[in-house]
Design an enzyme around this catalytic site. Structure first.
Site, short mmCIF file in Angstrom:
data_model
loop_
_atom_site.label_atom_id
_atom_site.label_comp_id
_atom_site.label_asym_id
_atom_site.label_seq_id
_atom_site.Cartn_x
_atom_site.Cartn_y
_atom_site.Cartn_z
N CYS A 195 0.78 -1.14 0.02
CA CYS A 195 -0.11 0.07 -0.09
C CYS A 195 0.93 1.16 0.12
O CYS A 195 0.64 2.19 -0.70
CB CYS A 195 -0.83 -0.06 1.18
SG CYS A 195 -2.05 -1.37 1.34
N ASP A 234 34.59 19.66 17.83
CA ASP A 234 35.14 20.93 18.15
C ASP A 234 35.66 20.98 19.63
O ASP A 234 35.18 20.00 20.65
CB ASP A 234 34.24 21.88 17.73
CG ASP A 234 34.69 23.50 18.30
OD1 ASP A 234 35.74 23.65 17.76
OD2 ASP A 234 33.71 24.26 18.92
#
Length: 902
Positions: free
Chosen positions: A96, A566
């Protein structure tokens, strides 16, 4: 306005698409847009309206929405596809999903479409937004399904208080000529507030109605199942009782002589198939006629074949050989009953998969206490606008986002960050709607309401992630696209092979085997395997403060082998603090800190605030300062309590003549008097520098007095998170623009070996690409604007939620709490979700691959065993329930640092 020519009498292929175009400022812009659009293949006709800044396009053969948007962008203007969320009715299996997606993509205006079986939703990026809804509805209806609009651009605008038009300002009364405030501007007047209220009420009503529809679906399935069960039980006993207990057969023949027993079974079976089983035929038969069969078609074929065969036996037995005159009424009704039971369990389990969204939505307060015109009012949340002053009493839930004006309290933000410790709040701090206030009282200014609240954005992000498709889902889509037709073909071949080669009665064996193949092969579990795991996994992640902005990040994050991060704001707090004070002989530490903090309170240097906060933390009262002079690039001087105080870098001390050049790269013009004091500080300063601290020197009355170490400290949980990441076998690297000495010091403390320092944003990207070129898959963790390119380049970008909006928009995953531990949780959860998906897919595919041959009769020649269609129906239903319950286990997924039930 310009329009392309077209032959007279030519018929438009479809309705025109109307979309806004931004950036046009003059008539020449109009010409450039039209020229760019005219060159796009498949554009039959186009026109630009400069007054309304809209483009009308009539698409033809070969039209591509993506190509149109690319052409407009290349011309220097901006047009975007709008996102609509549609609820799709009657989807029952993976095939479907494939059909609905294909139907949506046949609409020329559609750029992309993604359908989720678990949520029953389709997320469609379409040109023209809601104006394309009729075309979308018609396309899906043609495929045999129905859709309704859940959310779109109109809902977002209506719910956004910052964009509501001010009807009072114009006196129009209907808002049609009102002024639309800029983002952050406070709408004025009662009409504006009413419009905001209406928009939010509409959104709430949509959610409520959707939940109501789900409840009605469950109630309908429950009713139909009970009716089918009540009618099937006597039928099952009448037919199978004699096989289980032979004397019962003789008793029944005496009670129901001749053909009466078959007629009674016919009546009961007909009631089941026409009543509770009607849904399968209403949906399945049309899909067969469209040559796009789905699960309903399989059930309709299987039960219909058993029923029709039984009808022939009952009313025209002469058409069949004597040894083939059997009825299978009970098989048809038992199949219907079992499949209804499976769907009922499935619907209930689906309701639980969305628990995280409902839990988040339930955190929203209902009312807010607002100060207006000198009075305090209790208003519904929908009436609060940006700029209102909100009053919060102890223990209350904070209704909207805001910034504290006055008061002090501790707020429980566990629902946002996952951290159980309340966060202290005072004037200037931000508060988040949905969090719970502690024992203090607060007054704050509303900065985010409605759709702009963090809670609303979190819910939106979770919904988007839950509706996403992972790359692994493509395999499922490819298989299910042809799965049902192939199953029907296998069933047909099975029947004819039994008819030609099977033992007597061949008709019976062939029918039973074919029906068993049809029933057992329903691909429901395949369609549910991936979306249910995504829904539950992303919901669990949201509870822990991890937001997956992009669903496919679940898969990419589970495959990484490098975590590049970082330094500042990610591993470290991003806020400098005083970590140590080293004084020269004859100076008192507290006195030095008092004098320095008093001076630095007049400075705007980034380190100055750290020194002032250190003094305040010790309860030191600052003194007044006179004759303050800031020397750019060096430091600051001033008179504090009659004493000359200077604070700054080592080169400033050299400039003042209080430090010899041994501690500075600058030559010393006058080395008098400060050599001994400087020498006594040198070893301590060197040690502090090796630990990543930056020394700030202080001179008092012309003598070097102290070095104050200021550093960006590592967050308390960073080391633990890094250790856990390494324990998972991941390789770690720091990539930072900070100096190498500091970066290596932080890396050593945190336990990271690889460091790339002193690089610009491009350098961070280069470092990531270098790892990727060697075959590594990289997750990058960052928080700043300079991290945005790296976040976008990495295979998975993880943004610290306390960072900049640019970084967050560039990331795949956002950590609400601003803690590196969240990155670990994201990786852990992504791995858990992918394991869960693989388990589901193994079960779903393995179940079909293993049982279809068994249902076809593979075991009969060897063991004389056939597979009953009733067992097939039970196994099919249990397959879907297994997948759903397995996915629900993710609701209690364990992550490091959080002890939850298994």
């Amino acid at each position: 306005m310009n329009m392309q020519s077209r032959p007279v009498g030519a018929k438009k292929s479809v309705d025109p698409i109307l979309l806004p175009v931004e950036g046009m400022t003059c008539a020449s812009c109009v010409r450039r847009v039209e020229k760019a659009v005219a060159a796009v293949p498949g554009v039959e006709e186009s026109a630009v309206n400069f007054a309304t800044e809209t483009l009308s396009v009539t698409p033809g053969d070969g039209f591509s929405a993506e190509a149109l948007l690319a052409a407009i962008d290349k011309a220097g203007y901006e047009a975007k596809a709008e996102t609509l969320v549609l609820e799709v009715e009657d989807m029952t299996c993976a095939s479907c999903v494939s059909r609905v997606e294909k139907a949506l993509k046949t609409v020329p205006a559609v750029e992309a479409a993604s359908v989720n079986l678990a949520t029953g939703e389709a997320v469609v990026k379409v040109l023209g937004g809601p104006s394309a809804l009729p075309a979308l509805t018609a396309a899906v209806a043609k495929a045999g399904y129905a859709v309704r609009l859940l959310a779109g651009a109109d809902d977002a605008v209506a719910a956004d208080g910052a964009r509501v038009e001010d009807a009072d300002a114009t006196g129009s009364g209907d808002g049609s000529m009102g002024h639309a405030p800029e983002i952050g501007e406070k709408p004025q007047g009662t009409a504006a507030r009413a419009a905001v209220s209406a928009g939010r009420s509409s959104a709430g009503a949509s959610a409520d109605s959707r939940e109501l529809r789900r409840e009605k679906e469950i109630a309908s399935l429950q009713r139909d199942f009970l009716v089918a069960l009540v009618l099937t039980l006597p039928l099952f006993i009448l037919e199978m009782g004699g096989h289980i207990y032979p004397p019962l057969h003789h008793v029944l023949m005496q009670i129901f002589p001749g053909n009466t027993l078959y007629l009674l079974q016919f009546a009961l079976a007909t009631a089941v198939l026409v009543g509770p089983g009607r849904r399968f035929y209403v949906k399945g038969v049309p899909s067969l006629l469209r040559l796009s069969p789905d699960m309903n078609a399989l059930v309709a074929l299987g039960t219909g074949a058993a029923y029709l065969y039984s009808l022939v036996t009952t009313f025209a037995p002469g058409l069949l050989p004597v040894d083939a005159r059997h009825v299978y009424y009970e098989a048809a009704t038992v199949i219907v009953s079992l499949i209804l039971l499976g769907r009922l369990l499935e619907a209930r389990a689906k309701g639980r998969t969305g628990a995280a969204i409902r839990k988040l939505a339930g955190l929203q307060a209902k009312t807010a206490r607002v100060e207006r015109d000198g009075t305090t009012l209790d208003l519904p949340l929908s009436a609060v606008v940006v700029g209102d002053v909100v009053v919060i009493r102890p223990g209350e839930r904070i209704p909207v986002d805001g910034r504290v004006i006055d008061g002090a309290s501790a707020v429980d933000e566990a629902m946002m960050s996952g951290e159980p410790i309340p966060v202290a709040k005072r004037a200037g701090d931000t508060v988040i709607g949905g969090t719970v206030n502690g024992q203090g009282a607060l007054r704050f200014e509303a900065t985010g309401v409605g759709a702009d609240m963090m809670l609303s954005r979190i819910i939106r992000l979770v919904q988007e992630a839950q509706g996403a498709k992972l790359p692994i889902q493509r395999l499922v889509d490819e298989v299910t696209a042809w799965f049902v037709p192939v199953v029907i073909a296998i069933a047909a071949v099975t029947f004819f092979l039994w008819l030609l080669l099977g033992p007597v009665p061949a008709y019976t064996h062939g029918l039973v085997a074919a029906v068993a193949v049809l029933i057992i092969a329903c691909p429901c579990a395949m369609g549910l395997a991936t979306p249910t795991s995504i829904m539950v996994g992303t919901g669990r992640a949201a509870e822990l403060g991890v937001l997956f902005r992009k669903g496919d990040a679940l898969q990419s994050l589970s495959q990484i082998d490098w975590v590049v991060m970082d330094k500042t704001g990610t591993i470290t707090a991003g806020k400098p603090e005083v970590t140590g004070i080293v004084t020269a002989e004859g100076f008192d530490e507290a006195d030095v800190l008092r004098l320095t903090a008093s001076l630095e309170a007049r400075s705007e240097h980034p380190l100055a605030d750290a020194i002032v906060r250190a003094a305040e933390a010790r309860g030191i009262v600052l003194s007044t300062v006179d004759q303050v002079e800031a020397v750019a690039g060096f430091g600051v001087t001033g008179m504090v309590d009659g004493r000359r105080v200077a604070a700054g870098a080592d080169r400033f001390m050299v400039k003042l003549g209080v430090m010899p050049h041994g501690l500075s790269e600058r030559p010393l013009p006058n080395e008098g008097g400060g050599a001994d004091a400087a020498a006594s500080l040198q070893a301590a300063v060197t040690r502090l520098a090796d630990e990543g601290a930056s020394p700030l020197y202080v001179a008092i009355d012309g003598k070097l007095a102290a070095a104050i170490a200021v550093a960006d400290p590592i967050k308390p949980t960073s080391a633990a998170a890094i250790a856990a990441l390494k324990a998972r076998g991941l390789k770690l690297m720091i990539v930072t623009g900070d100096n190498a000495r500091t970066a290596h010091a932080v890396a050593k403390k945190a336990g990271i070996d690889a460091v790339v320092a002193e690089v610009l944003p491009e350098g961070k990207v280069s470092a990531i690409k270098e790892v990727q070129e060697k075959g590594g898959r990289v997750a990058f963790v960052g928080d700043g604007i300079n991290d945005a390119p790296a976040l976008a380049t990495a295979d998975a970008g993880i943004a610290i939620g306390t960072g900049t909006d640019v970084a967050i928009e560039s990331a795949d995953v956002v950590l609400v709490g601003g803690d590196l531990m969240g990155a670990l949780h994201a990786i852990e959860l992504s791995g858990a979700v992918m394991r869960n998906i693989r388990q589901n897919l193994f079960w779903a595919f393995g179940y079909n691959v293993a049982l279809i041959p068994v249902a076809a009769g593979l075991l009969y020649p060897l063991f004389g065993v056939t597979f009953s269609p009733m067992l097939g129906a039970a196994a099919m239903g249990l397959s879907s329930v297994f997948v759903l319950t397995n996915a629900l286990r993710l609701r209690a997924a364990r992550v490091t640092g959080f002890l939850t039930s298994p």
